[in-house]
Design a protein around this motif. Structure first.
Motif, PDB file in Angstrom:
ATOM      1  N   LEU A  11       0.919  -1.234   0.220  1.00 41.85           N
ATOM      2  CA  LEU A  11       0.063  -0.198   0.126  1.00 41.85           C
ATOM      3  C   LEU A  11       0.998   1.360   0.004  1.00 41.85           C
ATOM      4  CD1 LEU A  11      -2.818   1.523   0.456  1.00 41.85           C
ATOM      5  CD2 LEU A  11      -2.586   1.064   2.975  1.00 41.85           C
ATOM      6  N   VAL A  12       0.658   1.958  -0.796  1.00 42.98           N
ATOM      7  CA  VAL A  12       1.323   3.501  -1.170  1.00 42.98           C
ATOM      8  C   VAL A  12       0.504   4.501  -1.468  1.00 42.98           C
ATOM      9  CG1 VAL A  12       1.786   3.009  -3.564  1.00 42.98           C
ATOM     10  CG2 VAL A  12       3.553   4.224  -1.973  1.00 42.98           C
ATOM     11  N   GLN A  13       0.865   5.744  -0.944  1.00 40.99           N
ATOM     12  CA  GLN A  13       0.142   6.906  -1.264  1.00 40.99           C
ATOM     13  C   GLN A  13       0.349   7.273  -2.650  1.00 40.99           C
ATOM     14  OE1 GLN A  13       1.228   9.792   1.742  1.00 40.99           O
ATOM     15  NE2 GLN A  13      -0.477   9.121   3.271  1.00 40.99           N
ATOM     16  N   PRO A  14      -0.568   8.118  -3.150  1.00 41.87           N
ATOM     17  CA  PRO A  14      -0.244   8.516  -4.580  1.00 41.87           C
ATOM     18  C   PRO A  14       0.971   9.566  -4.652  1.00 41.87           C
ATOM     19  CG  PRO A  14      -2.529   8.937  -3.973  1.00 41.87           C
ATOM     20  CD  PRO A  14      -1.896   8.240  -2.765  1.00 41.87           C
ATOM     21  N   GLY A  15       1.860   9.147  -5.589  1.00 49.01           N
ATOM     22  CA  GLY A  15       3.225   9.808  -5.609  1.00 49.01           C
ATOM     23  C   GLY A  15       4.399   9.086  -5.205  1.00 49.01           C
ATOM     24  N   GLY A  16       4.022   8.108  -4.380  1.00 44.51           N
ATOM     25  CA  GLY A  16       5.015   7.260  -3.921  1.00 44.51           C
ATOM     26  C   GLY A  16       5.607   6.369  -4.585  1.00 44.51           C
ATOM     27  N   SER A  17       6.472   5.458  -4.396  1.00 48.14           N
ATOM     28  CA  SER A  17       6.999   4.564  -5.184  1.00 48.14           C
ATOM     29  C   SER A  17       7.172   3.048  -4.496  1.00 48.14           C
ATOM     30  CB  SER A  17       8.672   4.874  -5.270  1.00 48.14           C
ATOM     31  OG  SER A  17       8.812   6.178  -5.912  1.00 48.14           O
ATOM     32  N   LEU A  18       7.493   2.191  -5.224  1.00 42.40           N
ATOM     33  CA  LEU A  18       7.566   0.560  -5.246  1.00 42.40           C
ATOM     34  C   LEU A  18       8.145   0.154  -6.151  1.00 42.40           C
ATOM     35  CD1 LEU A  18       3.874  -0.356  -4.330  1.00 42.40           C
ATOM     36  CD2 LEU A  18       5.882  -0.480  -2.511  1.00 42.40           C
ATOM     37  N   LYS A  87       0.158   6.342  -9.031  1.00 36.43           N
ATOM     38  CA  LYS A  87      -1.474   7.023  -9.252  1.00 36.43           C
ATOM     39  C   LYS A  87      -2.328   5.951  -8.890  1.00 36.43           C
ATOM     40  CE  LYS A  87       0.111   9.493 -13.314  1.00 36.43           C
ATOM     41  NZ  LYS A  87      -0.067  10.118 -14.749  1.00 36.43           N
ATOM     42  N   PRO A  88      -3.670   6.468  -8.394  1.00 39.28           N
ATOM     43  CA  PRO A  88      -4.367   5.490  -7.732  1.00 39.28           C
ATOM     44  C   PRO A  88      -4.838   4.418  -8.907  1.00 39.28           C
ATOM     45  CG  PRO A  88      -5.003   7.447  -7.146  1.00 39.28           C
ATOM     46  CD  PRO A  88      -3.836   7.889  -8.062  1.00 39.28           C
ATOM     47  N   GLU A  89      -4.836   4.682 -10.279  1.00 35.18           N
ATOM     48  CA  GLU A  89      -5.180   3.884 -11.664  1.00 35.18           C
ATOM     49  C   GLU A  89      -4.131   2.974 -11.459  1.00 35.18           C
ATOM     50  OE1 GLU A  89      -5.225   7.234 -11.614  1.00 35.18           O
ATOM     51  OE2 GLU A  89      -4.206   8.036 -13.342  1.00 35.18           O
ATOM     52  N   ASP A  90      -3.009   2.845 -10.705  1.00 39.43           N
ATOM     53  CA  ASP A  90      -1.933   1.878 -11.030  1.00 39.43           C
ATOM     54  C   ASP A  90      -2.244   0.615 -10.032  1.00 39.43           C
ATOM     55  OD1 ASP A  90       0.732   4.486 -10.989  1.00 39.43           O
ATOM     56  OD2 ASP A  90      -0.250   3.309 -12.769  1.00 39.43           O
ATOM     57  N   THR A  91      -3.410   0.719  -9.293  1.00 39.37           N
ATOM     58  CA  THR A  91      -3.744  -0.151  -8.397  1.00 39.37           C
ATOM     59  C   THR A  91      -4.056  -1.490  -9.058  1.00 39.37           C
ATOM     60  OG1 THR A  91      -4.526   1.034  -6.554  1.00 39.37           O
ATOM     61  CG2 THR A  91      -5.644  -1.095  -6.555  1.00 39.37           C
TER      62      THR A  91
END
Length: 116
Positions: A11-18, A87-91
């Motif tokens: 779980l990551v906030q928008p703008g974050g990285s994984l 971005k949320p659409e990357d979920t």
């Protein structure tokens, strides 16, 4: 047989990285095109990125271009997807597998959730 184990989601906030990893075995990894695909909630499989065996040729979906980077470590039979500015659409559940533009087989996937 082909075995693929994806990891690194979360779980990551928008703008974050994984950084996702894919451990591959059971085939000639260094000679194989490799691909990441994803499946968002209620959606079909979507191609994300592909890389050639040597790692010098890559391709990205327009939706991730400039934000995601695919790479590989042939010595470790590992495929990597660095995801920035999420971005949320990357979920989605992200899968890796051999192939170009598609996956011929895939592992269990790793869940990526981008949300406040």
């Amino acid at each position: 047989q082909v075995q693929l184990v994806e990891s690194g989601g979360g779980l990551v906030q928008p703008g974050g990285s994984l950084r996702l990893s894919c451990a591959a075995s059971g085939f000639s990894f260094s000679g194989a095109y490799m691909t990441w695909v994803r499946q968002g909630p209620g959606k079909g499989l979507e191609w994300v990125s592909s890389i050639n065996g040597g790692g010098g040729v890559t391709s990205y979906a327009d939706s991730v271009k400039g934000r995601f980077t695919i790479s590989r470590d042939n010595a470790k039979n590992t495929l990597v997807l660095q995801m920035n500015n999420l971005k949320p659409e990357d979920t989605a559940v992200y899968y890796c597998g051999p192939g170009w533009g598609r996956v011929e087989s895939r592992g269990q996937g790793t869940q990526v959730t981008v949300s406040e």
